[in-house]
Motif scaffolding. Sequence first.
Motif, PDB file in Angstrom:
ATOM      1  N   UNK A   1       0.731  -1.160  -0.120  1.00  0.00           N
ATOM      2  CA  UNK A   1      -0.046   0.070   0.058  1.00  0.00           C
ATOM      3  C   UNK A   1       0.796   1.286  -0.028  1.00  0.00           C
ATOM      4  N   UNK A   2       2.199   1.026  -0.111  1.00  0.00           N
ATOM      5  CA  UNK A   2       3.266   2.257  -0.034  1.00  0.00           C
ATOM      6  C   UNK A   2       3.701   2.423  -1.492  1.00  0.00           C
ATOM      7  N   UNK A   3       3.333   3.561  -2.220  1.00  0.00           N
ATOM      8  CA  UNK A   3       3.747   3.620  -3.606  1.00  0.00           C
ATOM      9  C   UNK A   3       5.287   3.459  -3.875  1.00  0.00           C
ATOM     10  N   UNK A   4       6.145   4.225  -2.741  1.00  0.00           N
ATOM     11  CA  UNK A   4       7.632   4.257  -3.186  1.00  0.00           C
ATOM     12  C   UNK A   4       8.092   2.726  -3.281  1.00  0.00           C
ATOM     13  N   UNK A   5       7.166   1.939  -2.704  1.00  0.00           N
ATOM     14  CA  UNK A   5       7.646   0.441  -2.489  1.00  0.00           C
ATOM     15  C   UNK A   5       7.080  -0.330  -3.593  1.00  0.00           C
ATOM     16  N   UNK A   6       5.689  -0.378  -3.669  1.00  0.00           N
ATOM     17  CA  UNK A   6       4.980  -1.129  -4.651  1.00  0.00           C
ATOM     18  C   UNK A   6       5.384  -0.663  -5.953  1.00  0.00           C
ATOM     19  N   UNK A   7       5.665   0.500  -6.146  1.00  0.00           N
ATOM     20  CA  UNK A   7       5.678   0.893  -7.599  1.00  0.00           C
ATOM     21  C   UNK A   7       7.091   0.868  -7.912  1.00  0.00           C
ATOM     22  N   UNK A   8       8.183   1.029  -7.136  1.00  0.00           N
ATOM     23  CA  UNK A   8       9.261   1.294  -7.516  1.00  0.00           C
ATOM     24  C   UNK A   8      10.339   0.352  -7.070  1.00  0.00           C
TER      25      UNK A   8
ATOM     26  N   UNK B   1      10.545   2.010 -14.517  1.00  0.00           N
ATOM     27  CA  UNK B   1      11.806   2.242 -15.250  1.00  0.00           C
ATOM     28  C   UNK B   1      11.895   3.744 -15.649  1.00  0.00           C
ATOM     29  N   UNK B   2      10.640   4.334 -16.258  1.00  0.00           N
ATOM     30  CA  UNK B   2      10.731   5.566 -16.752  1.00  0.00           C
ATOM     31  C   UNK B   2      10.697   6.787 -15.864  1.00  0.00           C
ATOM     32  N   UNK B   3       9.962   6.253 -14.682  1.00  0.00           N
ATOM     33  CA  UNK B   3      10.114   7.113 -13.656  1.00  0.00           C
ATOM     34  C   UNK B   3      11.274   7.332 -12.826  1.00  0.00           C
ATOM     35  N   UNK B   4      12.144   6.222 -12.545  1.00  0.00           N
ATOM     36  CA  UNK B   4      13.304   6.197 -12.094  1.00  0.00           C
ATOM     37  C   UNK B   4      14.311   7.056 -13.155  1.00  0.00           C
ATOM     38  N   UNK B   5      14.238   7.117 -14.540  1.00  0.00           N
ATOM     39  CA  UNK B   5      15.163   7.855 -15.258  1.00  0.00           C
ATOM     40  C   UNK B   5      14.617   9.319 -15.244  1.00  0.00           C
ATOM     41  N   UNK B   6      13.408   9.434 -15.120  1.00  0.00           N
ATOM     42  CA  UNK B   6      13.074  10.812 -15.106  1.00  0.00           C
ATOM     43  C   UNK B   6      13.479  11.729 -13.678  1.00  0.00           C
ATOM     44  N   UNK B   7      13.324  10.995 -12.678  1.00  0.00           N
ATOM     45  CA  UNK B   7      13.534  11.469 -11.344  1.00  0.00           C
ATOM     46  C   UNK B   7      14.772  11.799 -11.268  1.00  0.00           C
ATOM     47  N   UNK B   8      15.511  10.610 -11.843  1.00  0.00           N
ATOM     48  CA  UNK B   8      17.266  10.725 -11.696  1.00  0.00           C
ATOM     49  C   UNK B   8      17.686  11.919 -12.454  1.00  0.00           C
ATOM     50  N   UNK B   9      17.101  12.293 -13.624  1.00  0.00           N
ATOM     51  CA  UNK B   9      17.396  13.471 -14.395  1.00  0.00           C
ATOM     52  C   UNK B   9      17.098  14.722 -13.596  1.00  0.00           C
TER      53      UNK B   9
ATOM     54  N   UNK C   1       0.085   3.095 -10.044  1.00  0.00           N
ATOM     55  CA  UNK C   1       0.630   3.253 -11.339  1.00  0.00           C
ATOM     56  C   UNK C   1      -0.234   4.187 -12.075  1.00  0.00           C
ATOM     57  N   UNK C   2      -1.508   4.473 -11.394  1.00  0.00           N
ATOM     58  CA  UNK C   2      -2.419   5.662 -12.138  1.00  0.00           C
ATOM     59  C   UNK C   2      -1.609   7.000 -12.037  1.00  0.00           C
ATOM     60  N   UNK C   3      -1.279   7.202 -10.575  1.00  0.00           N
ATOM     61  CA  UNK C   3      -0.337   8.453 -10.401  1.00  0.00           C
ATOM     62  C   UNK C   3       0.823   8.642 -11.061  1.00  0.00           C
ATOM     63  N   UNK C   4       1.493   7.447 -11.414  1.00  0.00           N
ATOM     64  CA  UNK C   4       2.626   7.317 -12.048  1.00  0.00           C
ATOM     65  C   UNK C   4       2.443   8.022 -13.784  1.00  0.00           C
ATOM     66  N   UNK C   5       1.432   7.357 -14.324  1.00  0.00           N
ATOM     67  CA  UNK C   5       0.966   8.046 -15.414  1.00  0.00           C
ATOM     68  C   UNK C   5       0.645   9.331 -15.524  1.00  0.00           C
ATOM     69  N   UNK C   6      -0.107   9.989 -14.491  1.00  0.00           N
ATOM     70  CA  UNK C   6      -0.383  11.320 -14.402  1.00  0.00           C
ATOM     71  C   UNK C   6       0.876  12.112 -14.475  1.00  0.00           C
ATOM     72  N   UNK C   7       2.067  11.648 -13.798  1.00  0.00           N
ATOM     73  CA  UNK C   7       3.536  12.362 -13.588  1.00  0.00           C
ATOM     74  C   UNK C   7       4.001  12.452 -14.898  1.00  0.00           C
ATOM     75  N   UNK C   8       3.856  10.888 -15.590  1.00  0.00           N
ATOM     76  CA  UNK C   8       4.774  10.913 -16.946  1.00  0.00           C
ATOM     77  C   UNK C   8       4.076  11.654 -17.969  1.00  0.00           C
ATOM     78  N   UNK C   9       2.694  11.927 -17.785  1.00  0.00           N
ATOM     79  CA  UNK C   9       2.016  12.681 -19.039  1.00  0.00           C
ATOM     80  C   UNK C   9       2.365  14.001 -19.126  1.00  0.00           C
ATOM     81  N   UNK C  10       3.111  14.518 -18.099  1.00  0.00           N
ATOM     82  CA  UNK C  10       3.478  15.964 -18.414  1.00  0.00           C
ATOM     83  C   UNK C  10       4.951  15.975 -18.876  1.00  0.00           C
ATOM     84  N   UNK C  11       5.322  14.917 -19.304  1.00  0.00           N
ATOM     85  CA  UNK C  11       6.611  14.911 -19.972  1.00  0.00           C
ATOM     86  C   UNK C  11       6.195  14.639 -21.543  1.00  0.00           C
ATOM     87  N   UNK C  12       6.939  15.178 -22.651  1.00  0.00           N
ATOM     88  CA  UNK C  12       6.590  14.948 -23.969  1.00  0.00           C
ATOM     89  C   UNK C  12       6.726  13.245 -24.315  1.00  0.00           C
TER      90      UNK C  12
END
Length: 470
Positions: free
Chosen positions: A129-136, A374-382, A431-442
Motif C-alpha cells: 500500500x506504499x507507492x514508493x515500495x510497490x511501484x518502484x 523504469x521511466x519514472x526512475x530515469x526521469x526522477x534521476x535526471x 501506477x495511475x499516479x505514475x501515468x499522471x506524472x509521466x503525461x507531463x513529459x513529452x
Amino acid sequence: MKEYQTITEISGPLVFAEVDEPVGYDEIVEIETPQGDTLRGQVLESSEGIVSIQVFEGTGGIDRNASVRFLGETMKMPVTEDLLGRVLDGSGNPIDGGPEIVPDERRDIVGEAINPYSREYPEEFIQTGVSAIDGMNTLVRGQKLPIFSGSGLPHNELALQIARQATVPEEEEGEGEGSEFAVIFGAMGITAEEANEFMDDFERTGALERSVVFMNLADDPAVERQVTPRLALTTAEYLAFEQDYHVLVILTDMTNYCEALREIGAAREEVPGRRGYPGYMYTDLAQLYERAGRIEGKEGSVTQIPILTMPGDDDTHPIPDLTGYITEGQIMMDRDLNSQGIEPPVNVLPSLSRLMDDGIGEGLTREDHGDVSDQMYAAYAEGEDLRDLVNIVGREALSERDNKFLDFADRFEEEFVQQGYDTNRSIDETLEIGWDLLSNLPKTELNRIDEELIEEHYREDETAEAVQAD
C-alpha cells in the motif's frame, strides 16, 4: 539433570562455571540465586571443565553461591496458531494478560536451513500500500528486503503502516487460495514509549488480530535481544509451513541486535572485527535473514523486512554493509525528504529490490508496471541532476525540456512518494499516479515504455494544458 555450585566468574551478562561432564552448546541453563530467584540462561561456549553461560535476565543477584542446573535441551518456542493476536516479551512469555499458551509443539529456535533444492524462487507480489515500495521497489513473497534508516527518522511509522496494510493480492486461476496473511513483529531494544505507540496502533487498527508481537525493551537484558528474532522467526516458520500462512516478519531494530552481539563479544574478550563488532557477525545475521523464503509444495511463505538505523547515516557501517550483502536489496529512508515533510521519506534512487522484475508484470501486477517504474526512475534521476545544475546557473538558464524534468522531480516527491502513513494505495492507484506524472513529459521522452502502453495510458490533455500554460 545435574546441579553445580561451581561459579568461578561473573562478567557482564556472562557467568562462568566449572563442570565435570560434557555440556552441549546452546543448552538451556537454570540459575538459582541465594535469594531464591530462578534465572534462565544459555550455554555460549563449552570446553573441557568450564562453560560460559549468557543469562537472559541479567546477572544481578548471582554470586558464587548460586546453583547452576543444565537442562539437557536447547531453547524451544511453543508454537500454535493461537499465538495470533498475542503479545509476548523478548523471551516468548505472554505479557498481554491473556491465558497461558497451550502449544501444538515446541520448536528449536535455531531453526533448520531450507534445502536449496526445495526452495521455490520468489515471484509473487506483496502489496504494502506504499507507492514508493510497490511501484518502484516491489516486495516479493519470500524475499528479505531491509529498510535502511537513520536515528530520528520515522521508520517505526513506516513499519506500522506496512504491518497494517500488507496483503497478498488474490492470484489468478485460484492458485494459492486459502492462504491467509499474518504479521510477526519483533521489536528489539526499543523504548517503552515506542512500545506503547506500537501497541496503540496495533489495537486501534485491528492489525493485532492477525499478528504476533515480540517486545524486547531497551531496559531488558541485551542477551535477550539475541533470542527475540529467533523466537519470532520460529513462530513465522510454523505459521507459514505448517498452517499455510503468508507471513511477513518485521524486525526492528537490527542495530540494537548487533550492539548486543558486540557487548557479549566484549564480555567474552573476543578479538573484535570491524569497529569492534564480532568477526562472526556476517554469519550470525545470515542465519536470521536466510530463514526467509518459500518451500516447494508448501502454500505458505516467510517474507522479511528487517529495519536498521545506520549509525551516523553511514551506509558503509558494518551493520548495513553486511545486511546489504545478505539481503535482496534495501529501502533507503532520506533525511532531506523527511525535513521537507515527505511521508514516508523513501529515497527511491538508492533503493533497490533485486527480485522486483520477477514479481511484477502480466499475471502478477499490471503489464505496464515495469515500464512505468523504469521511466519514472530515469526521469526522477535526471530531475535530481538538474537540481544540482540549477544551484549553479539558475533555473532561467535551463531549456523548456529541462524545466519539465525539474517539475517532474518535484511532483514525483509531492504526489507519488508523499502519501502519509494512513493512506493505503492499491497497485492500480500507484501506477495511475505514475501515468499522471509521466503525461507531463513529452511522448518523445518516454523511451523506456512500450509504444502500445503509451497509446493506452498517456494523458494527452494534461500535456496540452501544460504546453498552453507555458
